[in-house]
Design a protein around this motif. Structure first.
Motif, PDB file in Angstrom:
ATOM      1  N   SER A  46      -7.126  -9.330   0.161  1.00  0.00           N
ATOM      2  CA  SER A  46      -5.853  -9.233   0.875  1.00  0.00           C
ATOM      3  C   SER A  46      -6.125  -9.092   2.361  1.00  0.00           C
ATOM      4  CB  SER A  46      -5.062  -8.018   0.387  1.00  0.00           C
ATOM      5  OG  SER A  46      -4.002  -7.725   1.294  1.00  0.00           O
ATOM      6  N   GLY A  47      -5.394  -9.864   3.168  1.00  0.00           N
ATOM      7  CA  GLY A  47      -5.525  -9.728   4.610  1.00  0.00           C
ATOM      8  C   GLY A  47      -5.190  -8.333   5.094  1.00  0.00           C
ATOM      9  N   LEU A  48      -4.355  -7.621   4.335  1.00  0.00           N
ATOM     10  CA  LEU A  48      -3.973  -6.261   4.717  1.00  0.00           C
ATOM     11  C   LEU A  48      -5.088  -5.257   4.474  1.00  0.00           C
ATOM     12  CD1 LEU A  48      -0.405  -6.326   3.136  1.00  0.00           C
ATOM     13  CD2 LEU A  48      -0.907  -6.269   5.592  1.00  0.00           C
ATOM     14  N   ASP A  49      -6.039  -5.610   3.606  1.00  0.00           N
ATOM     15  CA  ASP A  49      -7.054  -4.651   3.179  1.00  0.00           C
ATOM     16  C   ASP A  49      -8.466  -4.965   3.665  1.00  0.00           C
ATOM     17  OD1 ASP A  49      -5.103  -3.223   1.797  1.00  0.00           O
ATOM     18  OD2 ASP A  49      -5.335  -4.423  -0.005  1.00  0.00           O
ATOM     19  N   ILE A  50      -8.650  -6.094   4.361  1.00  0.00           N
ATOM     20  CA  ILE A  50      -9.974  -6.403   4.896  1.00  0.00           C
ATOM     21  C   ILE A  50     -10.187  -5.613   6.188  1.00  0.00           C
ATOM     22  CG2 ILE A  50     -10.041  -8.683   3.828  1.00  0.00           C
ATOM     23  CD1 ILE A  50      -9.308  -9.882   6.557  1.00  0.00           C
ATOM     24  N   PRO A  51     -11.421  -5.502   6.667  1.00  0.00           N
ATOM     25  CA  PRO A  51     -11.686  -4.656   7.845  1.00  0.00           C
ATOM     26  C   PRO A  51     -10.847  -4.997   9.077  1.00  0.00           C
ATOM     27  CG  PRO A  51     -13.737  -5.159   6.742  1.00  0.00           C
ATOM     28  CD  PRO A  51     -12.689  -5.957   6.040  1.00  0.00           C
ATOM     29  N   SER A  52     -10.625  -6.288   9.362  1.00  0.00           N
ATOM     30  CA  SER A  52      -9.886  -6.649  10.577  1.00  0.00           C
ATOM     31  C   SER A  52      -8.383  -6.410  10.441  1.00  0.00           C
ATOM     32  CB  SER A  52     -10.120  -8.123  10.928  1.00  0.00           C
ATOM     33  OG  SER A  52      -9.398  -8.975  10.049  1.00  0.00           O
TER      34      SER A  52
END
Length: 229
Positions: A133-139
């Protein structure tokens, strides 16, 4: 025959018919807050974006200030509706099962939401441990940023140039193309609209399919042809 390093599926509007469900909830909330919009218009214009990003874009366009609490309200209501009503898109299970390359999911939905939807439609075993998920990756950068695609490829040891992505939205396609990946557009969900295939092609999809039965022959045909040759 050449094999992709990785095949990445979007979740909402690709594996599960969730975009139209979310669009109905979100359109009702925005309309109640002073910006009148239909679910169909919201899905056509903003599919593939998080509700936070949709809200920010609508605020900029309309100059209507929204309460930040609307985001949490949307998450709660959409989760409730999805748990009750989400369905698999016809043919998705067979198409996913027939993919012999490694598979993953890259989504703008929270990992928890993706997992409960895929579990409900019995797709989770195909992607367990490979949901990003884009919400849960480092960036924390969601589509149309390329980050979630590049993160998945890095974690799974895949060359982005030999990775195929299946996406239903121009924003998702923009992110996958920015990641240097090859994209197949998909228009078989409930939020499909006239001109969607053209919009996906203009966004960078190499080809567009409407039925899941077309997926594996499409990947095979595109794998024989490389933009580098």
């Amino acid at each position: 025959m050449p094999q992709p390093d990785l095949v990445i599926f979007d979740c909402d509007g690709v594996l599960v018919d969730s975009e139209i469900i979310a669009a109905r909830v979100e359109a009702d909330l925005l309309t109640s807050a002073g910006f009148e919009i239909s679910a169909e218009e919201l899905a056509e214009t903003y599919a593939g974006l998080t509700f936070k990003d949709i809200m920010l874009r609508v605020e900029e366009k309309s100059q209507i200030p929204f309460q930040a609490s609307l985001i949490d309200r949307a998450e709660e209501l959409v989760d409730r509706k999805l748990r009750a009503d989400v369905r698999i898109i016809d043919g998705a299970r067979e198409a996913v099962a027939a993919v012999t390359a490694p598979r993953a999911v890259c989504s703008n939905s929270r990992t928890e939401r993706v997992e409960f939807m895929l579990e409900k439609v019995r797709l989770l075993p195909f992607f367990a441990g490979r949901i990003f998920s884009g919400l849960d990756i480092p960036s924390k950068k969601t589509k149309p940023a390329p980050d979630v695609f590049l993160y998945a490829a890095d974690k799974l040891g895949a060359n982005p140039k030999n990775t195929f992505v299946i996406e239903d939205s121009v924003h998702g396609i923009a992110g996958a193309r920015a990641a240097g990946m090859r994209v197949i557009g998909f228009t078989g969900a409930g939020h499909s609209y006239p001109g969607q295939a053209d919009a996906l092609t203009e966004a960078g999809a190499e080809t567009v399919i409407r039925r899941w039965a077309e997926l594996n022959s499409t990947i095979a045909a595109l794998s024989e042809w490389s933009e580098d040759t």
